[in-house]
Design an enzyme around this catalytic site. Structure first.
Site, PDB file in Angstrom:
ATOM      1  N   ASN A   9      -9.303   7.819  -4.679  1.00  0.00           N
ATOM      2  CA  ASN A   9      -9.652   6.202  -5.096  1.00  0.00           C
ATOM      3  C   ASN A   9     -10.979   6.211  -4.459  1.00  0.00           C
ATOM      4  OD1 ASN A   9      -9.914   3.473  -5.507  1.00  0.00           O
ATOM      5  ND2 ASN A   9      -8.158   2.794  -4.182  1.00  0.00           N
ATOM      6  N   LYS A  11     -12.990   3.817  -5.103  1.00  0.00           N
ATOM      7  CA  LYS A  11     -13.459   2.409  -4.915  1.00  0.00           C
ATOM      8  C   LYS A  11     -14.686   1.870  -5.575  1.00  0.00           C
ATOM      9  CE  LYS A  11     -10.109   2.048  -1.175  1.00  0.00           C
ATOM     10  NZ  LYS A  11      -9.665   1.268  -0.109  1.00  0.00           N
ATOM     11  N   HIS A  94      -3.191  -2.279  -6.557  1.00  0.00           N
ATOM     12  CA  HIS A  94      -3.760  -1.819  -5.308  1.00  0.00           C
ATOM     13  C   HIS A  94      -4.083  -3.182  -4.383  1.00  0.00           C
ATOM     14  CE1 HIS A  94      -6.708  -0.670  -2.070  1.00  0.00           C
ATOM     15  NE2 HIS A  94      -6.260   0.653  -2.364  1.00  0.00           N
ATOM     16  N   GLU A  96      -6.153  -3.972  -2.545  1.00  0.00           N
ATOM     17  CA  GLU A  96      -7.560  -4.888  -2.561  1.00  0.00           C
ATOM     18  C   GLU A  96      -7.429  -5.694  -3.920  1.00  0.00           C
ATOM     19  OE1 GLU A  96      -9.703  -1.532  -2.172  1.00  0.00           O
ATOM     20  OE2 GLU A  96      -9.158  -1.273  -0.182  1.00  0.00           O
ATOM     21  N   GLU A 166       1.288   2.175   0.234  1.00  0.00           N
ATOM     22  CA  GLU A 166       0.101   1.776   1.185  1.00  0.00           C
ATOM     23  C   GLU A 166       0.037   0.650   2.203  1.00  0.00           C
ATOM     24  OE1 GLU A 166      -3.677   4.079  -0.834  1.00  0.00           O
ATOM     25  OE2 GLU A 166      -3.403   1.874  -1.729  1.00  0.00           O
ATOM     26  N   GLY A 172      -8.317   1.731   5.004  1.00  0.00           N
ATOM     27  CA  GLY A 172      -9.904   1.738   5.625  1.00  0.00           C
ATOM     28  C   GLY A 172      -9.892   1.471   6.917  1.00  0.00           C
ATOM     29  N   SER A 212      -5.853   5.639   5.287  1.00  0.00           N
ATOM     30  CA  SER A 212      -6.640   6.323   6.325  1.00  0.00           C
ATOM     31  C   SER A 212      -5.893   7.879   6.333  1.00  0.00           C
ATOM     32  CB  SER A 212      -6.500   5.921   7.858  1.00  0.00           C
ATOM     33  OG  SER A 212      -7.156   4.496   7.749  1.00  0.00           O
TER      34      SER A 212
HETATM   35  P1  PGA Z   1      -8.404   4.646   2.715  1.00  0.00           P
HETATM   36  O1  PGA Z   1      -8.097   4.045   1.491  1.00  0.00           O
HETATM   37  O2  PGA Z   1      -7.811   6.386   2.546  1.00  0.00           O
HETATM   38  O3  PGA Z   1      -9.900   4.550   2.770  1.00  0.00           O
HETATM   39  O4  PGA Z   1      -7.746   3.907   3.868  1.00  0.00           O
HETATM   40  C1  PGA Z   1      -6.844   4.499   0.598  1.00  0.00           C
HETATM   41  C2  PGA Z   1      -6.713   3.394  -0.446  1.00  0.00           C
HETATM   42  O5  PGA Z   1      -7.115   2.090  -0.487  1.00  0.00           O
HETATM   43  O6  PGA Z   1      -6.163   4.055  -1.778  1.00  0.00           O
END
Ligand code: PGA
Length: 249
Positions: A9, A11, A94, A96, A166, A172, A212
């Site tokens: 992803n 983003k 997601h 976010e 997740e 993140g 992460s």
């Molecule tokens: P990250 O994000 O690996 O940077 O923690 C995962 C995601 O949001 O799908």
């Protein structure tokens, strides 16, 4: 036996030149491993990235979609439009989008239905906030997200859905879930799918872990019995890191 599925992803990162370079690097680095791989750039870069990976085993996904087919929905993109450019997957729900952009379970359900009807495979994200985990509400949150997100979706359609667990506190942050925490949430998710559908659907649905994931923690996470892949953010932005995760799967 569920085939592992690793998705990146990207983003809201990279310009088109960098996206093309990254996609080209991945295409060249990916061997013939028996694993599904997808990358999810921004809407603006989808076509360029699809052109790069066309003919390779790498699938391409969008990070969002709207549930209507067309019309006066300024700023939105439909499933028909994603299908038109040969987009394979779409990330839906997601964290976010849930927590920064205010998407609710009902909207997510409409988007999943639109994706299935339009033949683009949803990667359906679920996960609890830190305060929910600390209040021992993880299972309840996951159950609500799964039940509402998959409302009125048939057992047949479940064959085209990937679930991504997740935990929001791990996204993140560099604070990855322990393999035991991930396994427990994945097992609970599979149990919930079994209760909603049947044994076969539960046994076949792929559940990715996200939050992460890095090359050095991927192997232990991905060796958990109910962890069928990863949805990778930060570490999907470098060929070396993303390949490190793929190779560990
Ligand atoms: P990250 O994000 O690996 O940077 O923690 C995962 C995601 O949001 O799908």
């Amino acid at each position: 036996m569920r085939k592992k599925f690793i998705a990146g992803n990207w983003k809201m990162n990279l310009n088109t030149a960098d996206a093309v370079t990254l996609a080209t690097g991945l295409k060249n680095a990916l061997g013939t491993a028996d694993i599904d791989v997808a990358i999810c750039p921004t809407m603006v870069q989808l076509t360029s990235v699809i052109n790069v990976v066309n003919g390779s085993p790498i699938g391409v996904g969008a990070q969002n979609v709207y549930f209507e087919n067309n019309g006066a929905f300024t700023g939105e993109t439909s499933i028909a439009m994603l299908k038109d450019i040969a987009c394979d997957y779409v990330i839906i729900g997601h964290s976010e989008r849930r927590h920064v952009l205010g998407e609710c379970n009902e909207t997510i359900n409409k988007k999943i239905k639109a994706a299935l009807a339009g033949d683009v495979k949803p990667i359906f994200c679920i996960g609890e906030l830190l305060e929910e985990r600390e209040a021992a509400q993880t299972d309840a949150v996951l159950k609500t997200q799964i039940t509402k997100g998959l409302k009125d979706i048939s057992a047949e359609d479940m064959a085209n859905i990937t679930i991504a667990y997740e935990p929001v506190w791990a996204i993140g942050t560099g604070k990855v879930a322990s393999p035991e925490q991930a396994q427990a949430a994945h097992a609970f998710t599979r149990e919930t799918i079994k209760a909603l559908y049947n044994d076969t659907v539960a046994a076949n649905v792929r559940i990715q872990y996200g939050g992460s994931v890095k090359p050095d923690n991927a192997a232990t996470l991905l060796s958990q019995p109910d962890v069928d892949g990863a949805l990778v953010g930060g570490a999907s932005l470098k060929v070396e890191d993303f390949m490190g995760i793929i190779n560990n799967a």
